[in-house]
Design an enzyme around this catalytic site. Sequence first.
Site, short mmCIF file in Angstrom:
data_model
loop_
_atom_site.label_atom_id
_atom_site.label_comp_id
_atom_site.label_asym_id
_atom_site.label_seq_id
_atom_site.Cartn_x
_atom_site.Cartn_y
_atom_site.Cartn_z
N CYS A 144 44.06 37.57 43.01
CA CYS A 144 44.57 38.35 44.13
C CYS A 144 45.17 39.64 43.55
O CYS A 144 46.28 39.64 43.04
CB CYS A 144 45.62 37.57 44.90
SG CYS A 144 46.30 38.49 46.30
N LEU A 145 44.39 40.70 43.60
CA LEU A 145 44.82 42.01 43.14
C LEU A 145 44.17 43.01 44.10
O LEU A 145 42.94 43.10 44.17
CB LEU A 145 44.36 42.25 41.70
CG LEU A 145 44.77 43.54 41.03
CD1 LEU A 145 46.30 43.65 40.94
CD2 LEU A 145 44.15 43.65 39.65
#
Length: 189
Positions: free
Chosen positions: A116-117
């Site tokens: 999750c970026l």
Amino acid sequence: MLTLASKLKRDDGVRGPRTSNPASDSTRRVSVRDKLLVKEVAELEANLPCTCKVNFPDPNKLHYFQLTVIPDEGYYQGGKFQFETEVPDAYNMVPPKVKCLTRIWHPNITETGEICLSLLREHSIDGTGWAPTRTLKDVVWGLNSLFTDLLNFDDPLNIEAAEHHLRDKPYSRSAVSVQPQSCHSGSCS
């Protein structure tokens, strides 16, 4: 890295003026992605954080590389985390595909390696997602920052890891995948 750049120059020299056979030009044509990657890899290597190492298993395939992040501060200090990055043909209009190969207990990385970026998302509500102006350097610095200032417990991908942190601050060393570190006193070997 220089191998592909040399190939690009050699192909331009072989091709000569635009009067050559169009059929042979199409077989030698280098993709926009590969032309971008030659420049971006050189910039990346010149601006690599000391906590990161990049490995290209095949120097002729700049669209696939491995990244090792060895944090020198924070919860994950002393760990060694491997990522694989594949740059799709539609790059730079779409972001690279990145997967964490090291099993890790992290609020922004699942145990199966999803990350999750926001800059790795094509579409982002907050406007910080992928844009054609971003580069591989941004991706590497973003992955490196997941272990320091981008560590996000408020909007986690791995909810259990975030809850564990909130419940048992600070992280116990047993909750982190740790391998020997190669950076000492802020400088890398």
